[in-house]
Each structure stands twice: as structure tokens, then as C-alpha cells.
Design a protein around this motif. Structure first.
Motif, short mmCIF file in Angstrom:
data_model
loop_
_atom_site.label_atom_id
_atom_site.label_comp_id
_atom_site.label_asym_id
_atom_site.label_seq_id
_atom_site.Cartn_x
_atom_site.Cartn_y
_atom_site.Cartn_z
N ASP A 41 0.85 -1.19 0.00
CA ASP A 41 0.00 0.00 0.00
C ASP A 41 0.88 1.25 0.00
O ASP A 41 1.19 1.81 1.05
N CYS A 42 1.31 1.65 -1.20
CA CYS A 42 2.14 2.85 -1.34
C CYS A 42 1.26 4.08 -1.47
O CYS A 42 0.05 3.97 -1.69
N PRO A 43 1.84 5.28 -1.34
CA PRO A 43 1.03 6.51 -1.31
C PRO A 43 0.05 6.67 -2.45
O PRO A 43 -1.06 7.14 -2.27
N ASP A 44 0.44 6.28 -3.69
CA ASP A 44 -0.42 6.51 -4.84
C ASP A 44 -1.11 5.26 -5.35
O ASP A 44 -1.52 5.17 -6.50
N GLY A 45 -1.23 4.24 -4.51
CA GLY A 45 -1.91 3.02 -4.95
C GLY A 45 -2.11 2.06 -3.80
O GLY A 45 -1.36 2.06 -2.83
N GLY A 46 -3.15 1.24 -3.92
CA GLY A 46 -3.42 0.26 -2.89
C GLY A 46 -2.70 -1.04 -3.18
O GLY A 46 -1.85 -1.12 -4.06
N GLU A 47 -3.04 -2.08 -2.42
CA GLU A 47 -2.40 -3.38 -2.59
C GLU A 47 -3.04 -4.11 -3.77
O GLU A 47 -4.24 -4.33 -3.79
N TYR A 48 -2.22 -4.49 -4.73
CA TYR A 48 -2.71 -5.27 -5.87
C TYR A 48 -1.51 -5.88 -6.58
O TYR A 48 -0.36 -5.56 -6.30
N THR A 49 -1.78 -6.80 -7.53
CA THR A 49 -0.72 -7.50 -8.26
C THR A 49 -0.41 -6.73 -9.54
O THR A 49 -1.31 -6.37 -10.30
N LEU B 29 7.89 2.49 -8.61
CA LEU B 29 8.47 3.84 -8.55
C LEU B 29 7.42 4.89 -8.85
O LEU B 29 7.39 5.95 -8.24
N SER B 30 6.53 4.60 -9.80
CA SER B 30 5.50 5.57 -10.16
C SER B 30 4.42 5.69 -9.09
O SER B 30 3.70 6.69 -9.04
N LEU B 31 4.30 4.69 -8.23
CA LEU B 31 3.27 4.70 -7.19
C LEU B 31 3.70 5.44 -5.93
O LEU B 31 2.86 5.90 -5.16
N GLY B 32 4.98 5.52 -5.68
CA GLY B 32 5.41 6.17 -4.45
C GLY B 32 6.89 6.45 -4.39
O GLY B 32 7.45 6.55 -3.29
N GLY B 33 7.53 6.56 -5.55
CA GLY B 33 8.94 6.91 -5.57
C GLY B 33 9.83 5.81 -5.01
O GLY B 33 9.41 4.66 -4.84
N LEU B 34 11.06 6.17 -4.71
CA LEU B 34 12.04 5.21 -4.19
C LEU B 34 11.56 4.51 -2.92
O LEU B 34 11.77 3.30 -2.77
N PRO B 35 10.88 5.21 -1.98
CA PRO B 35 10.39 4.50 -0.78
C PRO B 35 9.45 3.35 -1.11
O PRO B 35 9.48 2.31 -0.43
N CYS B 36 8.63 3.50 -2.15
CA CYS B 36 7.69 2.44 -2.52
C CYS B 36 8.44 1.24 -3.10
O CYS B 36 8.06 0.09 -2.87
N VAL B 37 9.50 1.50 -3.87
CA VAL B 37 10.29 0.39 -4.41
C VAL B 37 10.91 -0.41 -3.26
O VAL B 37 10.88 -1.64 -3.26
N VAL B 38 11.46 0.30 -2.29
CA VAL B 38 12.07 -0.38 -1.14
C VAL B 38 11.03 -1.19 -0.39
O VAL B 38 11.27 -2.35 -0.02
N LEU B 39 9.86 -0.62 -0.15
CA LEU B 39 8.79 -1.33 0.56
C LEU B 39 8.37 -2.58 -0.21
O LEU B 39 8.10 -3.63 0.39
N THR B 40 8.33 -2.48 -1.54
CA THR B 40 7.96 -3.63 -2.38
C THR B 40 8.99 -4.74 -2.25
O THR B 40 8.64 -5.92 -2.11
N VAL B 41 10.27 -4.39 -2.30
CA VAL B 41 11.33 -5.40 -2.19
C VAL B 41 11.34 -6.02 -0.79
O VAL B 41 11.55 -7.22 -0.63
N GLU B 42 11.10 -5.20 0.23
CA GLU B 42 11.02 -5.73 1.59
C GLU B 42 9.89 -6.75 1.70
O GLU B 42 10.04 -7.82 2.31
N SER B 43 8.73 -6.41 1.12
CA SER B 43 7.57 -7.30 1.18
C SER B 43 7.84 -8.61 0.43
O SER B 43 7.43 -9.68 0.87
N LEU B 44 8.56 -8.52 -0.68
CA LEU B 44 8.82 -9.69 -1.52
C LEU B 44 9.87 -10.60 -0.92
O LEU B 44 9.81 -11.82 -1.07
N THR B 45 10.85 -10.03 -0.22
CA THR B 45 11.99 -10.81 0.28
C THR B 45 11.94 -11.11 1.77
O THR B 45 12.64 -12.01 2.23
N GLY B 46 11.17 -10.33 2.52
CA GLY B 46 11.13 -10.49 3.96
C GLY B 46 12.33 -9.88 4.67
O GLY B 46 12.51 -10.08 5.87
N LEU B 47 13.14 -9.10 3.96
CA LEU B 47 14.33 -8.47 4.53
C LEU B 47 14.05 -7.02 4.91
O LEU B 47 13.21 -6.36 4.29
#
Length: 432
Positions: A145-153, A160-178
Motif C-alpha cells: 500500500d504505497c502513497p499513490d496506490g493500494g495493494e494489488y498485483t 516507482l511511479s506509485l510512491g517513488g524510491l520509498p515504494c520500491v524499497v517497501l515492495t522489495v522488503e515485502s517480496l523478500t522479507g528483509l
């Protein structure tokens, strides 16, 4: 037969049509700005160099850097030295396809930006190894759930377009568990300027690469790539492997491994002028997370990597496959293989590949040959065995299975995790 290096030849780019929707592949090595800053911070012009470089840096706060809801609003404490981070350090590197303020050479500025390059870097806490994981831009993932979009596939490159660099990091954290406290993003011009600062990177081509979309034409041989030629090589997808983004990742690993060898074997680490130029090129064309932008943090990361054994620096692609549930041209995560990879990184364990190469790379037949036998460590732990399985003394022991440890103590990855180490000499394969 691979011909001799062609450093004396003219430009390789045959500028054809530019398709604006064609994704960029500007790739920053895992050293990034850190490598450059560490050296300029240890030479006589340290004070001026550090000030001049850091004043050019654009910064952004990751979600983990922001005050928690209901807190007193105080910023979180700065991160400890990377030596003290339990389980090693994780960092995300992003290559953006934005055309904004990048000139006219890359196509029309259509607004927005995609993270067409997404890499996770894990540096072991004892600085003995590093792993770089490339995420295919077409990998279908559950976006947080990044600033410009909800949770979806969706494909990972829309984060990056949904919330900039912070959203990319959050996505990778969610995918990897790190947990990922550091991040950096680079754009078109940054790749050009950094490759120029290095003086070029030798790249082996096994089969002709001809891509009218990026204007890249390379015959078999070894080419010294820099500037727009280096960028074009990193961008080409249609010209290598099977024409997919998966093939492009393995071709980029050819460039990255050679770039690391160039940095470590040449005069870069002792040339203050070259290092300063590299630092300026990176800082002027990058966005860094707040914690990474600290000179102390950049220096400590660079010091951790400077003396690392090339064979302990691994580049791998996130395991993936084509599946019925993903749209045409997209790929699905191989969650079972990925679980083995990221469990190893979470436990701060080194990894080992079952084979070298990928869809668009092959072993360089002219690679240097070691004249000495490989060293063995008598203290290295033996691979774990199952005491319930009888061992036939007349038969050699079975190789460790994926997820088990090999004789060096590294986690064996499944054979669908493709990649190579920085010590592996490889060549890019053209798309026939």
C-alpha cells in the motif's frame, strides 16, 4: 573465436529508431557512490572533495526513516556502523527510465518513471561476501500500500511511479522479507558519466548483437564500452539472449562483473582524480536515501567491499517462470527457489550457484587460466549429512541439495537461480 580488444575502434552505436516506450537499463554497480567517496575521503583533498560531492546529492526519506504514527515526531536515530548491523547490510539500487532533464537522446519525456532496474545488495556482516539480486522488471508481485496506490498485483517496475524510491524499497522488503535501510536511484546521464569516469569497461561479445531500438551493433570480440555506448549495451533487450528482460539481466551481469574487476585491478582505487570524478558523476545523477547520504555510511560500505574476494561477489536473477496466471510477456515468482535464496541472505550466509551464466551469457573461452590448484580450507565445515541415510564407501558422496551447505559453508541455490560471480569471465550472447 573471440578477437582481440577493440579499444582503438570508433563508436559502436548505430543510431537507429528510438522507441520511447523501450525501457532503460542503466545499471549502477553495487559499489555506487560509496566506492568513490571512500577514496576521496582518504586522500589529501578529503575535506573539499567530501563537501563538493555531498552538496550535489539529492536525498529522500524511506518509510522506515519517518517518525512512527503517534510518536513525538522525532527522527529515528542514525543507523549504526554497518559492522554493527546484525545480519549484514541490505541496500536497494534502482535504475529509473525517466527522461526528465536527461536531454533528447533517450526519447520523448512522457512524464512519470518506472524502476526498470531493481537490485538488492546484501553485504555480509563480516564483509566476506556480497550478493546482488536483480528483479526482472516484468516480475508480477503483490505491491504494498504505497502513497499513490493500494495493494494489488502488478509488474514490479510500476512501484516507482506509485510512491517513488520509498515504494520500491517497501515492495522489495515485502517480496523478500528483509529489512532494507539504504537505497539509491540513478538515471540515464549518471550511467554515462560514471562509465566515462572509469575510462571504459571491457565487455566480451560471443555472438553479434544488433538492436535497432537502442542503436547498438557489436560484432564478436571484446569492446571497451563507455559513455552512450555503455548505456546502450545495458539497455539492449532485443539484441541479446531471447530478446526478453531475463536475457538482458544476464547480459548486464557480464558488464557488472567486468566493471568490478576493472575497478579492483586497475588504478581506480589509487587515482584520486578518477575517484573524485566517479564520485561527482554519481552524486550529481543520483537520489540517495537519507541514511545512505551520510559520508560516514558511504565510506563504511565502501571499505567493506574494497578488499572482498571477487569470487565471493555474486550476481543472481530473482528466480522466475512463465505461468498461466500472468499476462503475456510477464513472469511469475518462483517462490520455492526464492525462499532458499532469501533465507540464506536473512541468515547472513554466503551462496553458491550450481552453474554459471544465463540466457544471454556464456563462459569466455579466452578467460585467464589459473596455474595453481584451488586452495582448500581445512577448517571449512563439511556439508551436512543425514545420519539415517546409509553411505556406500565405494561411491562418492552425493552433492548437496539446494538449500544445503557445500564444503565451503555456502548455501547451494536451485539451478533455476541464474547468475555468476565477479570472478567469472563471461561473454554476452546476441539474439539470433
Amino acid at each position: 573465436m573471440i578477437s582481440a580488444r577493440r579499444s582503438s575502434r570508433g563508436p559502436l552505436a548505430r543510431h537507429g529508431r528510438q522507441r520511447t516506450s523501450h525501457p532503460i537499463r542503466p545499471v549502477l554497480t553495487f559499489l555506487g557512490a560509496a566506492l568513490a567517496v571512500v577514496a576521496v575521503s582518504t586522500v589529501s583533498l578529503a575535506a573539499y572533495a567530501t563537501w563538493d560531492v555531498t552538496r550535489s546529492v539529492t536525498t529522500v526519506s524511506l518509510l522506515s526513516d519517518l517518525p512512527a504514527e503517534g510518536s513525538d515526531g522525532a527522527a529515528p536515530a542514525p543507523p549504526p556502523s554497518i559492522d554493527a548491523i546484525d545480519g549484514g547490510v541490505n541496500m536497494v539500487l534502482v535504475g529509473s527510465d525517466t527522461r526528465t532533464n536527461q536531454g533528447d537522446a533517450y526519447g520523448e519525456d512522457e512524464g512519470g518513471a518506472l524502476n526498470d532496474v531493481t537490485m538488492l545488495i546484501h553485504i555480509a556482516q563480516d564483509h566476506s561476501s556480497a550478493t546482488v539480486v536483480s528483479f526482472p522488471r516484468d516480475l508480477m508481485v503483490e505491491l504494498p500500500d504505497c502513497p499513490d496506490g493500494g495493494e494489488y498485483t502488478a509488474p514490479i517496475n510500476v512501484a516507482l511511479s506509485l510512491g517513488g524510491l520509498p515504494c520500491v524499497v517497501l515492495t522489495v522488503e515485502s517480496l523478500t522479507g528483509l529489512s532494507i535501510p539504504f537505497a539509491a536511484m540513478i538515471e540515464f546521464n549518471g550511467v554515462i558519466e560514471m562509465s566515462n569516469a572509469l575510462g571504459g569497461v571491457p565487455v566480451c561479445v560471443a555472438e553479434e548483437i544488433d538492436d535497432p531500438y537502442t542503436g547498438v551493433f557489436l560484432t564478436p570480440g571484446t569492446w571497451d564500452l563507455k559513455g552512450a555506448d555503455a548505456l546502450g549495451f545495458l539497455r539492449t533487450r532485443h539484441g541479446v539472449g531471447d530478446g526478453s528482460d531475463i536475457g538482458r539481466i544476464s547480459s548486464q551481469q557480464v558488464f557488472l562483473s567486468s566493471m568490478i574487476r576493472t575497478i579492483k585491478s586497475g588504478s581506480t582505487l589509487t587515482d584520486a582524480t578518477k575517484l573524485y570524478g566517479l564520485a561527482k558523476a554519481a552524486a550529481s545523477n543520483m537520489t540517495l536515501s537519507d541514511r545512505l547520504a551520510s559520508p560516514d555510511t558511504m565510506v563504511s560500505i565502501a571499505l567493506a567491499l574494497k578488499d572482498m574476494d571477487l569470487s565471493k561477489v555474486s550476481f543472481v536473477a530473482y528466480p522466475n517462470s512463465y505461468a498461466d496466471w500472468v499476462p503475456e510477456g510477464k513472469v511469475a515468482p518462483d517462490e520455492d527457489s526464492a525462499a532458499i535464496l532469501f533465507a540464506a541472505l536473512a541468515a547472513d550466509q554466503p551462496i553458491t550457484l550450481t552453474q554459471t551464466g544465463g540466457l544471454a551469457s556464456t563462459t569466455d573461452p579466452n578467460a585467464p587460466v589459473s596455474t595453481s590448484p584451488p586452495a582448500t580450507d581445512p577448517q571449512a565445515p563439511a556439508a551436512p549429512t543425514d545420519p539415517s541415510v546409509p553411505v556406500d564407501p565405494a561411491s562418492p558422496p552425493a552433492p548437496p541439495a539446494p538449500g544445503e551447505l557445500d564444503a565451503s559453508g555456502a548455501v547451494v541455490l536451485p539451478d533455476d537461480v541464474k547468475g555468476q560471480t565477479a570472478a567469472d569471465y563471461t561473454c554476452s550472447i546476441g539474439n539470433e
